[in-house]
Structure formats: C-alpha cells, structure tokens
Design a protein around this motif. Structure first.
Motif, PDB file in Angstrom:
ATOM      1  N   PHE A 179      50.051  43.594  38.926  1.00 44.55           N
ATOM      2  CA  PHE A 179      48.793  44.349  38.911  1.00 44.55           C
ATOM      3  C   PHE A 179      47.768  43.642  38.028  1.00 44.55           C
ATOM      4  O   PHE A 179      46.604  43.495  38.407  1.00 44.55           O
ATOM      5  N   ASP A 180      48.200  43.196  36.829  1.00 44.73           N
ATOM      6  CA  ASP A 180      47.296  42.477  35.930  1.00 44.73           C
ATOM      7  C   ASP A 180      46.798  41.187  36.578  1.00 44.73           C
ATOM      8  O   ASP A 180      45.613  40.839  36.458  1.00 44.73           O
ATOM      9  N   LEU A 181      47.688  40.472  37.244  1.00 41.84           N
ATOM     10  CA  LEU A 181      47.302  39.243  37.928  1.00 41.84           C
ATOM     11  C   LEU A 181      46.250  39.524  38.999  1.00 41.84           C
ATOM     12  O   LEU A 181      45.243  38.813  39.105  1.00 41.84           O
ATOM     13  N   LYS A 182      46.471  40.577  39.762  1.00 41.07           N
ATOM     14  CA  LYS A 182      45.511  40.950  40.814  1.00 41.07           C
ATOM     15  C   LYS A 182      44.146  41.287  40.199  1.00 41.07           C
ATOM     16  O   LYS A 182      43.112  40.868  40.712  1.00 41.07           O
ATOM     17  N   GLN A 183      44.156  42.014  39.073  1.00 46.02           N
ATOM     18  CA  GLN A 183      42.901  42.373  38.405  1.00 46.02           C
ATOM     19  C   GLN A 183      42.167  41.127  37.926  1.00 46.02           C
ATOM     20  O   GLN A 183      40.948  41.034  38.055  1.00 46.02           O
ATOM     21  N   GLY A 187      38.570  39.729  39.235  1.00 47.68           N
ATOM     22  CA  GLY A 187      37.504  39.545  38.263  1.00 47.68           C
ATOM     23  C   GLY A 187      36.949  38.132  38.263  1.00 47.68           C
ATOM     24  O   GLY A 187      35.783  37.898  37.934  1.00 47.68           O
ATOM     25  N   ALA A 188      37.770  37.165  38.683  1.00 48.22           N
ATOM     26  CA  ALA A 188      37.334  35.765  38.702  1.00 48.22           C
ATOM     27  C   ALA A 188      36.531  35.422  39.946  1.00 48.22           C
ATOM     28  O   ALA A 188      35.807  34.445  39.965  1.00 48.22           O
TER      29      ALA A 188
END
Length: 190
Positions: A179-183, A187-188
């Motif tokens: 989930f953090d990776l997807k966020q 964002g990038a």
C-alpha cells in the motif's frame, strides 16, 4: 491517536532535519573557514532529548516497533491477548517512570538554577521544559493506550486486544508495504 502520531512524527522529523542541516553547516564552516558556532553539540543533545519521546510515542501508537514474534504467533489466542495487554501496560508504566524522572530532573534544575557547561551557558530549565512537554505527550499517549488495553483485558475481548496491540502478521506487513509503495508511486506521477 493516529493524528497525534502523525504530528509527533512530523515534529520529530523536522527536528532531526534541522539538526542535520546545522551539523552540515557547522562542519563546512569549520572545514573552509576554521570557524565554529561552538554549540551545535549542545543543540544536538537538546534535539535528541525532545525527539526521543516523540519517536517512542509514534512507535507505540503505530505499533511500528520491532517485535520478534516467532513464539508469539504459535500461542493460543487468549495467551497472545494477555501478553499483548501486559506489553501495553508495561510500556505505560515505563512511560510513567520516565515522566517522573524527567519532572524530577526539571524541578532540580529549577531549584539549582543549573546552566549548561558549554560556551552558550544556556539555562537548562528552558530545554528541559521542552523535554518535559515531549515526555508528557509520550506518557499521556501511553496511559491512554494502557487504559484501552486494560479495559479490553477486563472484558476478555481477545480478538480486539490482539488486533490493536498485537504484532502484525507477515501478510499484514506485506499488505502495508505494498500500500505504501502504491501511494509513493501515485505521488511520484505527474
């Protein structure tokens, strides 16, 4: 509590970034101009003293501290719940002790009108008062969580105790990381 953890994390990160910038500037000025502010180490000590309880609070609230749960995951649900409650309660007791120690130190500093033995000769009551505030935030957070754990223990709500105070399973940790990776990827993207 999540909002509180976020604010504590932001304050912690800001303090550490400012400290890193000051140390970098101090190092460059010493290297290239043979000058020194003569107190960055003092500021570093104050920053760490304030930041540490904030980091403790974030880790406690977010359950992000490291646990070795090799044995824990093999225990019966009720035993896990009791151990999780005891962990939360013992952390609350530790926070109370640290708050007591901090308050005692600040009162002694006030009574003796202590100053730092550094070039700045800072009256220690000022940085220690900020330290006391940070430690109070940690202690109050720990007390709230300890009370929640105690109430769940009294109600014998094993699933809730394990959910709130237990370590994350490997699949839960993987899910959180994905989930953090997807966020971060979202964002990038422009």
């Amino acid at each position: 509590m999540t909002f509180c953890a976020r604010v504590m994390g932001i304050v912690f990160g800001t303090l550490m970034l400012l400290l890193a910038v000051l140390i970098t500037i101090e190092t460059l000025i010493r290297k290239f101009f043979s000058l020194s502010f003569g107190g960055i180490d003092e500021l570093g000590g104050y920053a760490i003293a304030v930041a540490a309880p904030l980091a403790f609070g974030v880790a406690m609230i977010e359950q992000s501290h490291i646990r070795i749960n090799l044995l824990h995951m093999r225990l019966p649900t009720a035993v896990k719940a009791v151990l999780n409650a005891l962990a939360a309660l013992s952390l609350g007791l530790l926070a109370a002790f640290l708050l007591y120690f901090t308050a005692h130190t600040v009162l002694e500093t006030h009574d003796y009108r202590s100053i730092a033995q550094t070039p700045w000769a800072t009256p220690l009551i000022y940085p220690q008062a900020v330290w006391l505030v940070a430690m109070s935030i940690f202690a109050v957070s720990a007390a709230v969580l300890s009370l929640k754990a105690l109430l769940l223990l009294i109600k014998r709500d094993w699933p809730a105790l394990n959910q709130r105070f237990g370590p994350a399973s490997a699949s839960e940790e993987l899910e959180a990381e994905l989930f953090d990776l997807k966020q971060r990827e979202e964002g990038a993207q422009p």
